[in-house]
Write an enzyme that holds these catalytic residues in place. Structure first.
Site, PDB file in Angstrom:
ATOM      1  CG  ASP A 193     -25.093 -19.255  28.702  1.00 35.06           C
ATOM      2  OD1 ASP A 193     -24.094 -18.977  29.388  1.00 35.06           O
ATOM      3  OD2 ASP A 193     -25.151 -20.224  27.916  1.00 35.06           O
ATOM      4  CB  ILE A 194     -23.798 -17.983  23.626  1.00 36.80           C
ATOM      5  CG1 ILE A 194     -23.692 -16.457  23.532  1.00 36.80           C
ATOM      6  CG2 ILE A 194     -23.715 -18.608  22.242  1.00 36.80           C
ATOM      7  CD1 ILE A 194     -22.387 -15.970  22.941  1.00 36.80           C
ATOM      8  CD  GLU A 204     -20.613 -19.627  28.107  1.00 41.40           C
ATOM      9  OE1 GLU A 204     -21.049 -20.744  28.387  1.00 41.40           O
ATOM     10  OE2 GLU A 204     -19.477 -19.226  28.453  1.00 41.40           O
TER      11      GLU A 204
END
Length: 630
Positions: A502-503, A545
């Protein structure tokens, strides 16, 4: 000294026989034959059997059967040297002179007879070879050797039936004009050959040029009602005298098919109505020959369309461009045996997808066709065929091609868009005729439609299986791929790991720089992921994301190493929006099956838990499920 003389004479005969038969050109023929005659003469003198000289006649006739007339005449002129003593002393001069003259006449007559026999044999062999060549042309279809093995039997059956029809026609003509014989001759090399006769086989013997040759050469009717066989040469000899001959050219339009001869032993045998009747028969003969000529063409055309139908059906049976290209090359090679190549357009480059034939060892698959002969077809979007490339100096193919005498290049177009180029070349001059080229054009047109459909299918499949923004597999395909890999793991007892990433603080990027900047970040991260992973790894956009990576044949430690390499690559990358640069980081969760989870749902859940742990314990880190649990 008989013992010495015979020993020496025998050794000379043996020596010359070795020289004569060992030489492929059969040199020393005169020496060899004269030595045999000398040995025979010695036996005659030693035994004082003068009557044995008569054996020279069968000897000369036997020699005529195997040697040309020059050798036989020369030998008959040298034999009198054995009688030089008698000729000089004058004893029995008249008898010996008559004997030698008779021997010379025998040599001349026997040479003439055997020369004619040999010429007839050569004509028969040549005619047989012509039939074989014709049969070969039909079986190959001027290069269509795959047009079916039935072509040759049908061709010979047609020829046999045609000869029967011609024979019946000649017999009808013979009775209609009260002729002794009616014959049909066809042009052959610089002379002519007997195709069919109203008489029995062997009754008509070709002997040279004469009236028949003039008729064929000048394409004119020749009639002579007072033939002197001693002075006139009609072109053939037969049983019985020929006093009247009528020679009529057989034509189809301006094309000469042969000559029809009608002869009789009667002087002025054929009246004007008879001659008109004979000419009427030539028209019927021309129609029979036309049917004979058209039959093989119809057979070849039929087989060509059959192959086109069979091979075209194969082109529409697949949506794989590689299979379509392979089937196209195989079908084209059946129509016109040669070397076959198919290049698929890739922008300004062309990829060699399939080929049949020899090529140089080329490591690259994509080529630039600029400056080559086949580029003419690409630039003009039109087929190009060159029947003779012997004096062509520019490159023909984008790689080295040997023994190219004729080339065919056909661009594959769909709605005027260039899909590729199809190329055939051969070491033979003019390897394809008009029919073959037209068949190949139709096949390439069908292939164009099939390739366009395959490309459209690939685009649709890509849209259905990939994420439109990042180009990675979408969530549905990720689920399918993970199920497949887990099944394979069960079969081969291998470990498989799953990465969920995950960003970090992605919402802040959207809030500060806007959603377009967020989309750019997602695309750039996807590029880094694809550039970092191995070929066997399967990346996908999991949602929002979040990204997922399936790592086949990878345990927890290996997965941790890959995850760290990925995390550091993203951390080192620079992103920009609205003129400002910024950095981003990833949080990564990792789980391994069957160590951490047995099922797909468990593996995803534990990877997600490891990701949650990474995000709530500092972010920008990789966490293994095992480590988190510990």
């Amino acid at each position: 000294m008989p013992a010495l003389w015979f020993s020496l004479s025998a050794s000379i005969s043996v020596t010359y026989s070795i020289f004569h038969f060992a030489d492929t050109r059969k040199e020393f023929a005169i020496e060899f034959l004269l030595s045999l005659a000398l040995f025979f003469e010695g036996v005659t003198h030693a035994l004082k059997f003068a009557w044995m000289d008569i054996a020279y006649f069968p000897f000369i006739i036997l020699v005529s059967a195997f040697y040309n007339w020059k050798t036989v005449i020369a030998l008959s002129l040298l034999v009198p040297l054995f009688e030089i003593e008698i000729l000089l002393t004058g004893s029995a001069l008249i008898e010996k002179t008559a004997f030698l003259i008779s021997l010379l006449l025998t040599a001349a007559i026997s040479s003439l007879v055997f020369t004619r026999i040999r010429n007839e044999k050569d004509s028969a062999v040549s005619a047989l070879q012509t039939i074989k060549d014709a049969a070969k042309d039909i079986s190959q279809g001027t290069g269509m050797e795959s047009f079916g093995s039935e072509a040759v039997p049908h061709y010979f059956a047609s020829m046999l039936k045609t000869d029967e029809e011609i024979k019946e026609l000649l017999l009808s003509a013979k009775h209609a004009v009260f002729a002794d014989s009616v014959n049909f001759f066809t042009p052959h090399q610089n002379s002519f050959a007997l195709r069919c006769s109203s008489e029995e086989k062997g009754d008509i013997i070709i002997n040279g040029m004469g009236i028949i040759s003039e008729c064929i050469r000048e394409k004119k009717v020749i009639y002579s009602g007072d033939v002197d066989e001693k002075k006139a040469n009609i072109g053939y000899i037969k049983k019985g005298r020929v006093s009247t001959i009528l020679a009529i050219p057989v034509t189809e339009g301006s094309a000469l098919l042969g000559a029809l001869s009608v002869d009789s032993s009667r002087y002025q045998a054929f009246s004007e109505p008879d001659r008109h009747t004979a000419q009427m028969f030539t028209g019927h003969l021309a129609r029979i020959l036309e049917r004979e000529r058209i039959y093989p063409k119809l057979k070849r055309d039929y087989n060509g369309l059959r192959i086109l139908n069979e091979e075209s059906s194969k082109l529409v049976s697949s949506l794989d461009i590689n299979i379509i290209a392979e089937k196209l090359c195989e079908g084209a090679e059946k129509i016109a045996p040669s070397q076959v190549f198919f290049f698929l357009a890739k922008g300004r480059q062309f990829e060699l997808v399939s080929h049949i034939g020899k090529i140089t060892r080329e490591k690259k698959k994509q080529f630039n066709l600029k400056g080559t002969f086949i580029n003419m077809a690409v630039e003009n979007k039109q087929p190009v065929y060159m029947a003779e490339m012997k004096d062509y100096r520019n490159p023909i193919m984008p790689f080295k091609a040997e023994e190219v005498r004729s080339v065919l290049a056909i661009p594959l177009l769909y709605e005027n868009n260039l899909l590729g180029v199809f190329v055939m070349f051969s070491g033979e001059r003019d390897f394809a005729d008009t029919l073959q080229i037209e068949l190949l054009k139709v096949m390439c047109n069908q292939a164009s439609t099939s390739i366009a459909n395959a490309q459209l299918h690939a685009e649709i499949e890509k849209l259905a299986t990939t994420d439109g923004l990042t180009g990675l597999f979408n969530h549905r395909v990720f689920q399918e791929k993970l199920s497949d890999e887990l099944k394979r793991m069960d079969r081969y007892s291998e470990q498989i790991s799953l990465i969920l990433t995950d960003i970090d603080f992605f919402k802040k990027v959207n809030d500060r720089y806007g959603h377009p900047a967020g989309d750019i970040v997602l695309k750039e991260v996807a590029k880094v992921i694809k550039g970092t992973l191995r070929d066997i790894d399967i990346p996908a956009r999991y949602g929002g994301e979040e990204f997922a990576v399936i790592l086949p044949q990878t345990n927890g430690i290996g997965a941790k190493n890959i995850a760290e390499r990925l995390r550091k690559s993203v951390m080192d990358a620079s992103f920009s929006a609205d003129g400002a640069s910024f950095k981003i980081t990833l949080s990564i969760g990792i789980a391994t099956s069957p160590v951490d989870a047995k099922t797909k749902e468990e593996l995803i859940e534990k990877s997600d838990n490891a990701l949650y742990h990474a995000k709530h314990n500092g972010r920008n880190q990789s966490v293994l499920w095992n480590e988190m649990r510990g």
